[in-house]
Design a protein around this motif. Structure first.
Motif, PDB file in Angstrom:
ATOM      1  N   LEU A 129       1.282 -34.679  87.506  1.00 39.15           N
ATOM      2  CA  LEU A 129       0.139 -34.231  86.726  1.00 39.15           C
ATOM      3  C   LEU A 129      -1.155 -34.758  87.333  1.00 39.15           C
ATOM      4  CD1 LEU A 129       1.300 -34.760  83.017  1.00 39.15           C
ATOM      5  CD2 LEU A 129       1.139 -32.606  84.280  1.00 39.15           C
ATOM      6  N   PRO A 130      -2.262 -34.041  87.141  1.00 36.14           N
ATOM      7  CA  PRO A 130      -3.561 -34.551  87.603  1.00 36.14           C
ATOM      8  C   PRO A 130      -3.911 -35.861  86.895  1.00 36.14           C
ATOM      9  CG  PRO A 130      -3.688 -32.213  87.102  1.00 36.14           C
ATOM     10  CD  PRO A 130      -2.373 -32.686  86.568  1.00 36.14           C
ATOM     11  N   ARG A 131      -5.012 -36.469  87.313  1.00 39.32           N
ATOM     12  CA  ARG A 131      -5.370 -37.799  86.813  1.00 39.32           C
ATOM     13  C   ARG A 131      -6.095 -37.782  85.473  1.00 39.32           C
ATOM     14  NH1 ARG A 131      -6.189 -41.557  84.470  1.00 39.32           N
ATOM     15  NH2 ARG A 131      -6.978 -43.613  85.065  1.00 39.32           N
ATOM     16  N   VAL A 132      -6.867 -36.738  85.191  1.00 38.01           N
ATOM     17  CA  VAL A 132      -7.715 -36.768  83.989  1.00 38.01           C
ATOM     18  C   VAL A 132      -7.296 -35.704  82.977  1.00 38.01           C
ATOM     19  CG1 VAL A 132      -9.682 -37.818  85.148  1.00 38.01           C
ATOM     20  CG2 VAL A 132      -9.440 -35.342  85.145  1.00 38.01           C
ATOM     21  N   VAL A 133      -7.823 -35.847  81.757  1.00 36.52           N
ATOM     22  CA  VAL A 133      -7.321 -35.098  80.609  1.00 36.52           C
ATOM     23  C   VAL A 133      -7.381 -33.583  80.787  1.00 36.52           C
ATOM     24  CG1 VAL A 133      -7.550 -34.682  78.132  1.00 36.52           C
ATOM     25  CG2 VAL A 133      -7.938 -36.977  79.059  1.00 36.52           C
ATOM     26  N   GLY A 134      -8.573 -33.038  81.064  1.00 34.98           N
ATOM     27  CA  GLY A 134      -8.713 -31.587  81.154  1.00 34.98           C
ATOM     28  C   GLY A 134      -7.734 -30.943  82.118  1.00 34.98           C
ATOM     29  N   PRO A 135      -7.684 -31.378  83.378  1.00 37.17           N
ATOM     30  CA  PRO A 135      -6.720 -30.820  84.324  1.00 37.17           C
ATOM     31  C   PRO A 135      -5.268 -31.047  83.914  1.00 37.17           C
ATOM     32  CG  PRO A 135      -8.507 -31.879  85.512  1.00 37.17           C
ATOM     33  CD  PRO A 135      -8.694 -32.221  84.067  1.00 37.17           C
ATOM     34  N   GLN A 136      -4.987 -32.163  83.242  1.00 40.43           N
ATOM     35  CA  GLN A 136      -3.618 -32.391  82.762  1.00 40.43           C
ATOM     36  C   GLN A 136      -3.212 -31.312  81.761  1.00 40.43           C
ATOM     37  OE1 GLN A 136      -3.553 -36.414  81.229  1.00 40.43           O
ATOM     38  NE2 GLN A 136      -3.138 -37.309  83.246  1.00 40.43           N
ATOM     39  N   MET A 137      -4.109 -31.002  80.845  1.00 35.03           N
ATOM     40  CA  MET A 137      -3.807 -29.960  79.865  1.00 35.03           C
ATOM     41  C   MET A 137      -3.703 -28.593  80.528  1.00 35.03           C
ATOM     42  SD  MET A 137      -3.405 -31.471  76.980  1.00 35.03           S
ATOM     43  CE  MET A 137      -3.507 -30.132  75.770  1.00 35.03           C
ATOM     44  N   SER A 138      -4.550 -28.349  81.518  1.00 34.61           N
ATOM     45  CA  SER A 138      -4.518 -27.065  82.222  1.00 34.61           C
ATOM     46  C   SER A 138      -3.240 -26.904  83.034  1.00 34.61           C
ATOM     47  CB  SER A 138      -5.733 -26.939  83.142  1.00 34.61           C
ATOM     48  OG  SER A 138      -6.931 -26.920  82.388  1.00 34.61           O
ATOM     49  N   ALA A 139      -2.613 -28.027  83.399  1.00 35.81           N
ATOM     50  CA  ALA A 139      -1.381 -27.965  84.190  1.00 35.81           C
ATOM     51  C   ALA A 139      -0.189 -27.501  83.357  1.00 35.81           C
ATOM     52  CB  ALA A 139      -1.078 -29.329  84.807  1.00 35.81           C
ATOM     53  N   GLY A 140      -0.333 -27.538  82.039  1.00 39.50           N
ATOM     54  CA  GLY A 140       0.758 -27.108  81.171  1.00 39.50           C
ATOM     55  C   GLY A 140       0.486 -25.749  80.543  1.00 39.50           C
ATOM     56  N   LYS A 141       1.427 -25.298  79.740  1.00 34.92           N
ATOM     57  CA  LYS A 141       1.301 -24.036  79.026  1.00 34.92           C
ATOM     58  C   LYS A 141       0.829 -24.322  77.605  1.00 34.92           C
ATOM     59  CE  LYS A 141       3.983 -20.056  77.385  1.00 34.92           C
ATOM     60  NZ  LYS A 141       5.328 -19.443  77.297  1.00 34.92           N
ATOM     61  N   SER A 142      -0.267 -23.702  77.199  1.00 35.64           N
ATOM     62  CA  SER A 142      -0.817 -23.925  75.874  1.00 35.64           C
ATOM     63  C   SER A 142       0.193 -23.525  74.791  1.00 35.64           C
ATOM     64  CB  SER A 142      -2.109 -23.135  75.709  1.00 35.64           C
ATOM     65  OG  SER A 142      -2.643 -23.309  74.404  1.00 35.64           O
ATOM     66  N   VAL A 143       0.329 -24.388  73.778  1.00 39.50           N
ATOM     67  CA  VAL A 143       1.230 -24.087  72.663  1.00 39.50           C
ATOM     68  C   VAL A 143       0.505 -24.371  71.346  1.00 39.50           C
ATOM     69  CG1 VAL A 143       3.362 -24.535  73.935  1.00 39.50           C
ATOM     70  CG2 VAL A 143       2.215 -26.411  72.759  1.00 39.50           C
ATOM     71  N   PRO A 144       0.778 -23.599  70.293  1.00 44.50           N
ATOM     72  CA  PRO A 144       0.161 -23.866  68.996  1.00 44.50           C
ATOM     73  C   PRO A 144       0.792 -25.095  68.343  1.00 44.50           C
ATOM     74  CG  PRO A 144       1.714 -22.070  68.814  1.00 44.50           C
ATOM     75  CD  PRO A 144       1.621 -22.393  70.278  1.00 44.50           C
ATOM     76  N   PHE A 145       0.047 -25.749  67.464  1.00 41.05           N
ATOM     77  CA  PHE A 145       0.573 -26.938  66.800  1.00 41.05           C
ATOM     78  C   PHE A 145       1.804 -26.614  65.954  1.00 41.05           C
ATOM     79  CE2 PHE A 145      -2.237 -29.578  68.642  1.00 41.05           C
ATOM     80  CZ  PHE A 145      -2.555 -30.759  67.976  1.00 41.05           C
ATOM     81  N   SER A 146       1.896 -25.377  65.501  1.00 40.92           N
ATOM     82  CA  SER A 146       3.056 -24.984  64.699  1.00 40.92           C
ATOM     83  C   SER A 146       4.343 -24.971  65.521  1.00 40.92           C
ATOM     84  CB  SER A 146       2.826 -23.598  64.081  1.00 40.92           C
ATOM     85  OG  SER A 146       2.623 -22.623  65.107  1.00 40.92           O
ATOM     86  N   ALA A 147       4.200 -24.970  66.853  1.00 41.98           N
ATOM     87  CA  ALA A 147       5.379 -24.925  67.726  1.00 41.98           C
ATOM     88  C   ALA A 147       5.553 -26.214  68.528  1.00 41.98           C
ATOM     89  CB  ALA A 147       5.277 -23.732  68.679  1.00 41.98           C
ATOM     90  N   LEU A 148       4.883 -27.288  68.117  1.00 48.78           N
ATOM     91  CA  LEU A 148       4.956 -28.552  68.863  1.00 48.78           C
ATOM     92  C   LEU A 148       6.390 -29.059  68.985  1.00 48.78           C
ATOM     93  CD1 LEU A 148       1.967 -30.801  67.700  1.00 48.78           C
ATOM     94  CD2 LEU A 148       2.471 -30.004  70.026  1.00 48.78           C
ATOM     95  N   GLN A 149       6.696 -29.567  70.180  1.00 51.33           N
ATOM     96  CA  GLN A 149       7.986 -30.189  70.437  1.00 51.33           C
ATOM     97  C   GLN A 149       7.759 -31.574  71.030  1.00 51.33           C
ATOM     98  OE1 GLN A 149      10.364 -27.723  72.990  1.00 51.33           O
ATOM     99  NE2 GLN A 149      10.283 -25.949  71.629  1.00 51.33           N
ATOM    100  N   PRO A 150       8.653 -32.522  70.808  1.00 43.79           N
ATOM    101  CA  PRO A 150       8.527 -33.840  71.419  1.00 43.79           C
ATOM    102  C   PRO A 150       8.392 -33.717  72.944  1.00 43.79           C
ATOM    103  CG  PRO A 150      10.195 -33.906  69.722  1.00 43.79           C
ATOM    104  CD  PRO A 150       9.813 -32.459  69.876  1.00 43.79           C
ATOM    105  N   GLY A 151       7.436 -34.434  73.476  1.00 49.89           N
ATOM    106  CA  GLY A 151       7.162 -34.369  74.908  1.00 49.89           C
ATOM    107  C   GLY A 151       5.944 -33.537  75.234  1.00 49.89           C
ATOM    108  N   ASP A 152       5.472 -32.718  74.279  1.00 47.87           N
ATOM    109  CA  ASP A 152       4.261 -31.920  74.521  1.00 47.87           C
ATOM    110  C   ASP A 152       3.045 -32.839  74.620  1.00 47.87           C
ATOM    111  OD1 ASP A 152       5.715 -29.605  74.462  1.00 47.87           O
ATOM    112  OD2 ASP A 152       5.153 -29.047  72.407  1.00 47.87           O
ATOM    113  N   LEU A 153       2.077 -32.412  75.428  1.00 52.11           N
ATOM    114  CA  LEU A 153       0.816 -33.139  75.526  1.00 52.11           C
ATOM    115  C   LEU A 153      -0.088 -32.683  74.389  1.00 52.11           C
ATOM    116  CD1 LEU A 153       0.084 -32.895  79.364  1.00 52.11           C
ATOM    117  CD2 LEU A 153       1.550 -34.509  78.142  1.00 52.11           C
ATOM    118  N   VAL A 154      -0.767 -33.629  73.760  1.00 49.92           N
ATOM    119  CA  VAL A 154      -1.744 -33.293  72.712  1.00 49.92           C
ATOM    120  C   VAL A 154      -3.062 -33.974  73.081  1.00 49.92           C
ATOM    121  CG1 VAL A 154      -0.126 -32.869  70.838  1.00 49.92           C
ATOM    122  CG2 VAL A 154      -0.851 -35.209  71.303  1.00 49.92           C
ATOM    123  N   ALA A 155      -4.165 -33.264  72.843  1.00 49.94           N
ATOM    124  CA  ALA A 155      -5.461 -33.774  73.255  1.00 49.94           C
ATOM    125  C   ALA A 155      -6.537 -33.412  72.249  1.00 49.94           C
ATOM    126  CB  ALA A 155      -5.845 -33.233  74.641  1.00 49.94           C
TER     127      ALA A 155
END
Length: 243
Positions: free
Chosen positions: A176-202
């Motif tokens: 993963l990149p070093r900072v928050v924004g790029p880290q989130m962009s490296a993943g696939k956006s998911v709604p909070f209603s579908a959160l799973q353990p291991g997901d990044l939250v910001a």
């Protein structure tokens, strides 16, 4: 710049030498010749010289134009850097102002309230339902509970929020990149209603990040004065899935 100076020097030397060899000019010297063959040969030499000199002048003109363009580009870049620095200074001043305000608020709390505010929750009363890389990343992050927050920290004994996330997923084989924004962009956006353990939250501002554990809980490195802890989803508003 070196090419410009070299060409300028060569042209200057040629003009000086011409004046020394023929003060009235090469054409004037040629007209004074009484030998037809010498005149014809000299005329050809003058034409060749003029052609060579014209080429040199043209080359010098192009170099001069390129140098002028580069200077203009450098000025534009300097202006842009100056503007960016002013923006950064303004943002730094705003952050400093907010920090001082928060510090003043904290100072108004009594000792017991301050202790409660600074204490970190390191107890987890359930087993995160994760598997694979997500499970490995969660286990790594939980192993750092109690380690102090240090801005810029990437371990092994101190962390900031994105440093903890980066190293947790690195342990799971995910870069993963070093900072928050790029880290989130490296993943696939998911709604909070579908959160799973291991997901990044910001935070929506991309100023903070953690790893979701399940049951509305997050492991994160919070802020100076605190340690890696378990917290609620309060404040977190965007999520992404990696791995």
């Amino acid at each position: 710049m070196a090419s410009y100076n070299r060409q300028k020097q060569q042209l200057g030397d040629a003009i000086v030498q011409q004046q020394l060899d023929a003060p009235l000019g090469t054409t004037a010297s040629l007209l004074g010749s009484n030998d037809p063959d010498e005149f014809i040969e000299g005329l050809g030499a003058v034409q060749a010289l003029n052609s060579t000199r014209a080429d040199a002048l043209a080359e010098f003109g192009e170099t001069s134009k390129e140098l002028k363009n580069r200077r203009a580009q450098l000025k534009d870049r300097k202006d842009a850097l100056d503007e960016a620095k002013q923006d950064a200074d303004a943002k730094r001043a705003q952050i400093r102002k907010k920090y001082e305000a928060a510090k003043a608020q904290l100072a108004r709390l009594d000792a017991l309230e301050q202790k409660k505010f600074n204490d970190s929750d390191v107890d987890l009363d359930f087993d995160p339902k994760a598997s694979g890389r997500a499970k490995t990343a969660i286990n790594f992050a939980l192993a750092q509970l109690g380690d102090p927050y240090v801005y810029g920290g990437t371990g092994p004994n101190s962390w900031d929020c994105s440093g903890l996330v980066m190293k947790a997923y690195a342990a799971a084989g995910v870069s993963l990149p070093r900072v928050v924004g790029p880290q989130m962009s490296a993943g696939k956006s998911v709604p909070f209603s579908a959160l799973q353990p291991g997901d990044l939250v910001a935070y929506a501002s991309m100023s903070h990040i953690g790893i979701y554990l399940g049951n509305g809980k997050v492991v994160h490195a919070p802020r100076p004065g605190k340690s890696v802890e378990i917290t609620s989803l309060s404040g977190f508003s965007v999520a992404a899935r990696v791995g």
